[in-house]
Design an enzyme around this catalytic site. Structure first.
Site, PDB file in Angstrom:
ATOM      1  N   ASP A   7       0.575  -1.188   0.035  1.00 40.91           N
ATOM      2  CA  ASP A   7       0.061   0.230  -0.089  1.00 40.91           C
ATOM      3  C   ASP A   7       0.783   1.283  -0.085  1.00 40.91           C
ATOM      4  OD1 ASP A   7      -2.468  -1.245   0.063  1.00 40.91           O
ATOM      5  OD2 ASP A   7      -2.180  -1.815   2.068  1.00 40.91           O
ATOM      6  N   HIS A  66      27.152  11.447 -10.421  1.00 40.51           N
ATOM      7  CA  HIS A  66      25.635  11.260  -9.689  1.00 40.51           C
ATOM      8  C   HIS A  66      25.876  10.671  -8.550  1.00 40.51           C
ATOM      9  CE1 HIS A  66      24.007  11.322 -14.173  1.00 40.51           C
ATOM     10  NE2 HIS A  66      24.089  12.601 -13.603  1.00 40.51           N
ATOM     11  N   ASP A 113      25.287  19.371  -4.569  1.00 42.45           N
ATOM     12  CA  ASP A 113      24.296  19.916  -5.815  1.00 42.45           C
ATOM     13  C   ASP A 113      23.100  19.570  -5.296  1.00 42.45           C
ATOM     14  OD1 ASP A 113      23.030  19.984  -8.303  1.00 42.45           O
ATOM     15  OD2 ASP A 113      24.328  18.906  -9.214  1.00 42.45           O
ATOM     16  N   ASP A 172      18.890  24.641  -9.440  1.00 43.70           N
ATOM     17  CA  ASP A 172      19.598  23.771  -9.424  1.00 43.70           C
ATOM     18  C   ASP A 172      20.982  24.233  -9.289  1.00 43.70           C
ATOM     19  OD1 ASP A 172      21.311  21.479 -10.177  1.00 43.70           O
ATOM     20  OD2 ASP A 172      20.690  21.299 -12.312  1.00 43.70           O
ATOM     21  N   HIS A 230      31.332  16.762 -18.548  1.00 42.00           N
ATOM     22  CA  HIS A 230      30.002  17.218 -18.948  1.00 42.00           C
ATOM     23  C   HIS A 230      30.086  18.533 -19.521  1.00 42.00           C
ATOM     24  CE1 HIS A 230      29.544  19.837 -15.500  1.00 42.00           C
ATOM     25  NE2 HIS A 230      30.012  19.109 -14.816  1.00 42.00           N
ATOM     26  N   HIS A 236      22.224  23.003 -19.020  1.00 37.74           N
ATOM     27  CA  HIS A 236      21.099  22.785 -19.528  1.00 37.74           C
ATOM     28  C   HIS A 236      19.925  23.701 -19.364  1.00 37.74           C
ATOM     29  CE1 HIS A 236      20.101  21.497 -15.483  1.00 37.74           C
ATOM     30  NE2 HIS A 236      21.236  21.184 -15.377  1.00 37.74           N
ATOM     31  N   HIS A 252      16.344  19.026 -15.827  1.00 37.93           N
ATOM     32  CA  HIS A 252      16.816  19.147 -17.405  1.00 37.93           C
ATOM     33  C   HIS A 252      15.724  19.249 -18.137  1.00 37.93           C
ATOM     34  CE1 HIS A 252      20.784  16.673 -16.327  1.00 37.93           C
ATOM     35  NE2 HIS A 252      20.594  17.522 -15.419  1.00 37.93           N
ATOM     36  N   GLU A 279      27.368  25.623 -15.435  1.00 31.44           N
ATOM     37  CA  GLU A 279      27.811  24.640 -14.218  1.00 31.44           C
ATOM     38  C   GLU A 279      29.140  23.814 -14.701  1.00 31.44           C
ATOM     39  OE1 GLU A 279      25.640  20.853 -13.684  1.00 31.44           O
ATOM     40  OE2 GLU A 279      24.126  21.787 -14.961  1.00 31.44           O
ATOM     41  N   TYR A 293      37.077  17.712 -12.435  1.00 30.02           N
ATOM     42  CA  TYR A 293      37.049  16.430 -11.600  1.00 30.02           C
ATOM     43  C   TYR A 293      38.512  15.430 -12.068  1.00 30.02           C
ATOM     44  CZ  TYR A 293      32.126  18.179 -12.232  1.00 30.02           C
ATOM     45  OH  TYR A 293      31.150  18.573 -12.363  1.00 30.02           O
ATOM     46  N   ARG A 320      32.704  21.795  -8.822  1.00 31.01           N
ATOM     47  CA  ARG A 320      31.609  22.318  -9.656  1.00 31.01           C
ATOM     48  C   ARG A 320      31.059  23.235  -9.096  1.00 31.01           C
ATOM     49  NH1 ARG A 320      29.212  17.947 -10.728  1.00 31.01           N
ATOM     50  NH2 ARG A 320      27.269  18.013  -9.366  1.00 31.01           N
ATOM     51  N   GLU A 324      27.753  25.839  -9.936  1.00 28.09           N
ATOM     52  CA  GLU A 324      26.496  25.954 -10.910  1.00 28.09           C
ATOM     53  C   GLU A 324      25.380  26.910 -10.283  1.00 28.09           C
ATOM     54  OE1 GLU A 324      23.940  22.260 -10.598  1.00 28.09           O
ATOM     55  OE2 GLU A 324      23.136  22.824 -12.384  1.00 28.09           O
TER      56      GLU A 324
END
Ligand code: GLY
Ligand code: MN
Ligand code: MN
Length: 435
Positions: A37, A240, A257, A268, A347, A351, A358, A381, A385, A403, A405
């Site tokens: 449930d 990620h 992030d 973001d 990367h 975006h 995204h 961003e 790395y 990073r 961003e």
């Protein structure tokens, strides 16, 4: 909050684009069961939300273009006191008209009969195949029946057109109301990042910072716009990373992030800061490179400039900086030409941002990078790395990930940074942590 008037304006605009003799059909996102449930948190499909503001599952929107702006029909669940005892208030048919501005509302159980009627004598259907396979099958089944059965008495639609080209292009240009929702979402995320900077201490666990981010966002009655990344030390190099459960060590950096969602709209933001509140000289030097890359990219985020130029500005500055620090060995042009920089700059620089993190919208048109226009919102961003096992660089650089961003709205003039107000330079970050 986005007002009923704005949702109505969007539906009118879409119907105008679809043209007469057509019907636009969208389905609400289905609820997902986790086990027995227990459900996963429900999030409405962004296209559906964009056109309705309606947040319940088991709903279908049908738009019939025509004179006087066309007709908006919502099929949804009828209110049910027994159900409401378990799940709380439902919108129901009356409020679908009075509060959501629909022209007509019917019980979802009537959708099949009524949609079959609406489809007759329509030329074109605008509907995105592939998102809801079960509904796809029903729709195609009806069309096949029509073709076989009743050609003489009515005209059956011949064509199913993808809806997303039109709708996603609309979503790409943000209205004043949308920009103000996005600024609010940014403000909540800013507070979350500020608090994280203030509480961070060596010896803490990433989980405590993660909990603080959830606390900040939730107490402001927002959702998180995606699972936050809280990566200390080399975890920052896992793009990620969401385990968020390692100890934070003195002398290491922490990459966060995290964004909020307000009224459906995402922010973001990424910041990278020293766990102990003071950048080491090496950390500061690499941080300055990423910061300068971001500044160069943000400066390009102007109407008339192509997306690719924003990215190119960032990689040129990042590459120059990595060469100056001895992380890359070639000349700037060589490293860019051979894409040597990609070893550490993996990367894209940003975006689209909106109802989806995204967000939807094309990045290229006819094979060319799209020009930026007022009302578009994007993230900027850049990130560098250096994996922990990277033997081509001096040991001190290994396992460092940085990073930065921010969220930027394109205007007629200078870029508008929606996430302004959060410490960004190394000095600002140190000051915010000491506060
Ligand atoms: N948080 C996801 C991204 O930065 O794209
Ligand atoms: Mn992003
Ligand atoms: Mn992000």
């Amino acid at each position: 909050m986005i007002k009923q008037k704005e949702y109505a304006r969007r539906r009118r605009q879409l119907m105008k684009m679809a043209g007469e003799d057509s019907i636009v059909i969208l389905q609400a996102a289905p609820a997902k069961i986790r086990n027995n449930d227990v459900h996963y948190p429900y999030r409405q499909d962004s296209d559906f939300l964009y056109l309705t503001g309606f947040r319940e599952h088991e709903a279908i929107l049908a738009l019939i273009p025509g004179s006087e702006g066309g007709t908006s029909i919502l099929f949804c669940r009828e209110r049910d006191p027994e159900r409401e005892m378990w799940d709380g208030r439902m919108v129901g048919l009356e409020a679908a008209v009075s509060e959501y501005g629909m022209d007509q509302a019917y019980c979802i159980k009537e959708a099949e009969t009524r949609l079959r009627e609406l489809l007759q004598n329509t030329e074109r259907i605008f509907y995105d195949l592939g998102k809801h396979p079960l509904f796809d099958q029903r729709l195609i089944g009806w069309l096949n029946e029509f073709r076989g059965e009743a050609r003489k008495t009515f005209h059956a639609p011949e064509e199913i057109h993808a809806l997303d080209h039109m709708l996603h292009d609309m979503r790409l240009y943000k209205s004043r109301e949308e920009l103000s929702a996005m600024r609010r979402s940014a403000k909540v995320a800013i507070e979350a990042h500020q608090t994280a900077m203030q509480i961070c201490q060596p010896g803490m666990n990433e989980a405590e910072i993660y909990a603080s981010l959830l606390h900040s966002v939730t107490r402001n009655q927002c959702e998180i716009s995606y699972l936050p990344i809280v990566g200390g030390g080399a975890n920052a190099c896992v793009l990620h990373y969401i385990a968020n459960n390692s100890e934070l060590h003195d002398g290491e950096l922490l990459l966060i992030d995290a964004g909020a969602e307000y009224d459906g709209y995402a922010s973001d933001i990424t910041r990278t800061f020293p766990v102990n509140g003071k950048f080491s000289p090496d950390q500061r030097a690499l941080y300055e490179v990423v910061l300068a890359a971001q500044a160069a990219a943000i400066d390009k985020a102007r109407a008339g400039i192509q997306w690719q130029e924003v990215h190119n500005a960032a990689i040129r500055v990042a590459t120059e900086g990595m060469i100056d620090l001895g992380i890359l060995g070639g000349s700037v042009d060589e490293e860019i030409e051979s894409e040597g920089y990609k070893k550490f700059y993996v990367h894209n620089t940003g975006h689209w941002l909106g109802l989806d993190v995204h967000d939807v919208g094309e990045y290229t048109i006819d094979g060319h990078s799209r020009e930026l226009e007022p009302g578009m919102v994007l993230t900027v961003e850049p990130g560098i790395y250096i994996p922990p096992g990277e033997e081509s660089v001096e040991e001190s650089w290994r396992g460092v990930g940085i990073r930065i961003e921010d969220n930027v709205a394109i205007t007629r003039d200078a870029p508008r940074i929606l996430t302004d107000g959060l410490a960004r330079t190394a000095d600002e970050v140190e000051a915010a942590m000491a506060a």
